[in-house]
Structures are given as structure tokens and as C-alpha cells.
Design a protein around this motif. Structure first.
Motif, PDB file in Angstrom:
ATOM      1  N   TRP A 115       0.845  -1.194   0.000  1.00 38.52           N
ATOM      2  CA  TRP A 115       0.000   0.000   0.000  1.00 38.52           C
ATOM      3  C   TRP A 115       0.877   1.239   0.000  1.00 38.52           C
ATOM      4  O   TRP A 115       2.072   1.184   0.311  1.00 38.52           O
ATOM      5  N   PRO A 133      -2.803   1.446   7.913  1.00 37.40           N
ATOM      6  CA  PRO A 133      -3.948   0.547   8.080  1.00 37.40           C
ATOM      7  C   PRO A 133      -4.252   0.282   9.545  1.00 37.40           C
ATOM      8  O   PRO A 133      -3.369   0.299  10.397  1.00 37.40           O
ATOM      9  N   MET A 175      -7.863  -5.602   7.476  1.00 38.82           N
ATOM     10  CA  MET A 175      -7.107  -4.350   7.460  1.00 38.82           C
ATOM     11  C   MET A 175      -7.995  -3.268   6.848  1.00 38.82           C
ATOM     12  O   MET A 175      -8.545  -3.458   5.765  1.00 38.82           O
ATOM     13  N   PHE A 191      -8.144   0.553   5.414  1.00 38.78           N
ATOM     14  CA  PHE A 191      -7.351   1.654   4.884  1.00 38.78           C
ATOM     15  C   PHE A 191      -8.260   2.857   4.658  1.00 38.78           C
ATOM     16  O   PHE A 191      -9.267   2.757   3.952  1.00 38.78           O
TER      17      PHE A 191
END
Length: 230
Positions: A179, A185, A207, A209
Motif C-alpha cells: 500500500w 492501516p 485491514m 485503509f
């Protein structure tokens, strides 16, 4: 398929592309035209020509903090330095390879999906402590920052999802490859998924984001190395 020996050599031989230090010899084999140093995932060398030496990353090179991180993350985060001059061929379990050109950028890569990077790239191993006891081997990642080339891997065809304000992306940690460096995250638990009996893949751990950036996922849930038991 059936080949004569001449046909096999012709079909699978190395192709000189002269594209720089990192070249994709095949979608799953990285050719490194080495003249100096690079960092690579320990154990990823499949062949080389020339005068190249390999050395495991010393703990003191990354400091005491990394020493403790490595103790918990196992061998998956181990790197080796390849030094010398020649051609080096790297691969990792037949996964597809993606070459990224960072230009004063940062990307965070799942520690199991980082294949190689130039020495101009600064790297730091980070562990997500909240998930350490939930997934086999925990979840660690490597932040790569600076200007230079980074090679990452993914099972099958990766998918890049845009993260926009107010539109978070939630991923399975075992399917998350990388990412953008500005994202942080957050680990969350899906209670409804936890109610399923016999689910050992960690689907209930997710997770999240949020913000502006991107996250790369693969259509595969990768099982991480088990933590050593003391």
C-alpha cells in the motif's frame, strides 16, 4: 508440450533486453544486472553468472529494534546483500514479479512479498502488534522509501484499489501485498465472521485503509511462516 532439445533451448533461452539493473526475464524471474550491491529476499537466488557474493543482513545493520522484530517475524523478513558484478536471477515460489520505480516516494510491502531493491532505497521492518497473535507468524511489513527500483511479488494477477476520503478499503491481511506509504492501516475484527466454526484462515481479521492512496491485493490468501515457540 513436446520439444526437441534445440527447440527447448530456443523457446526458453534468456533474452537480452538491456533495460537496466532490474529486468523481467520472465513474468516470474527477475534478472539483476549487478555492478555493485542490491538487497534481496534471503533464499530468492535461483542462478547467477559472474563474481557475486551473498551475505545475510546483519542485525547491527538495522539496529536493536530490528533485532526484536526479527525475533518475532521469523525468517520471512530476512534479507541478503548481493555484491559484485554479473547477472543474478531471483524468484519466489513462482509468484509474479512487479518492478516499481520510486521517485522520492514510499511504499509499504508485506514482508513476504518484497523480492529486491536498490541500496538507494531506505527500508524499515515494521510489525503490526495487534495482529501478531491472531495470524500464523503475525503480520510484518517493510517500508521502502526514496528513489530507486523495488521488486515485489504477488500470486497470480494483482489488483490495485484506490483509497479515497470517506471510502475506506477493507482487505484480508493474507491477501494484502502493498500500500502507499502515506496510509496507516488499522486492524479490525469482524465478529460475524468469527462465529463460523472451523475457519482458520483469519478471514475475521481485516485491514482497514482510510484516506487517500492505494492498496494492492492478490487473489490468494498467503499463509505466513509459523512463529517459533519458546
Amino acid at each position: 508440450m513436446r520439444y526437441t532439445l534445440d527447440e527447448l533451448v530456443s523457446e526458453t533461452k534468456e533474452i537480452e533486453r538491456n533495460e537496466g539493473i532490474f529486468e523481467l526475464e520472465t513474468p516470474r524471474t527477475l534478472e539483476v544486472n549487478l555492478n555493485g550491491d542490491i538487497w534481496a529476499k534471503a533464499g530468492s537466488m535461483v542462478a547467477y553468472t559472474g563474481d557475486i557474493k551473498f551475505e545475510r543482513e546483519r542485525l547491527r545493520e538495522q539496529g536493536l529494534g530490528t533485532m526484536f522484530k526479527k525475533a518475532f517475524t521469523g525468517e520471512g523478513a530476512s534479507l541478503m546483500r548481493a555484491s559484485g558484478e554479473g547477472k543474478l536471477y531471483l524468484a519466489d515460489s513462482g509468484k509474479r514479479i512487479i518492478i516499481l520505480e520510486l521517485q522520492n516516494d514510499a511504499i509499504v510491502v508485506n514482508g513476504n512479498d518484497l523480492l529486491a531493491f536498490e541500496p538507494s532505497i531506505q527500508h524499515d521492518i515494521k510489525m503490526m502488534k495487534k495482529v501478531a497473535g491472531m495470524l500464523a507468524g503475525g503480520l510484518f511489513n517493510v517500508r521502502c522509501e526514496g528513489t530507486g527500483l523495488v521488486a515485489i511479488t504477488a500470486h497470480y494477477e494483482p489488483l490495485t484499489l484506490a483509497v479515497r476520503p470517506g471510502k475506506p478499503i477493507i482487505t484480508d491481511p493474507n491477501a494484502t501485498v502493498a500500500w502507499s506509504g502515506n496510509l496507516e492501516p488499522v486492524i479490525q475484527t469482524d465478529v460475524t465472521l468469527r462465529t463460523f466454526i472451523g475457519r482458520g484462515s483469519g478471514d475475521s481479521i481485516q485491514m482497514r485503509f482510510e484516506g487517500t492512496g492505494f492498496v494492492i491485493v492478490q487473489p490468494y490468501e498467503e499463509v505466513y511462516m509459523q512463529m517459533s515457540q519458546g
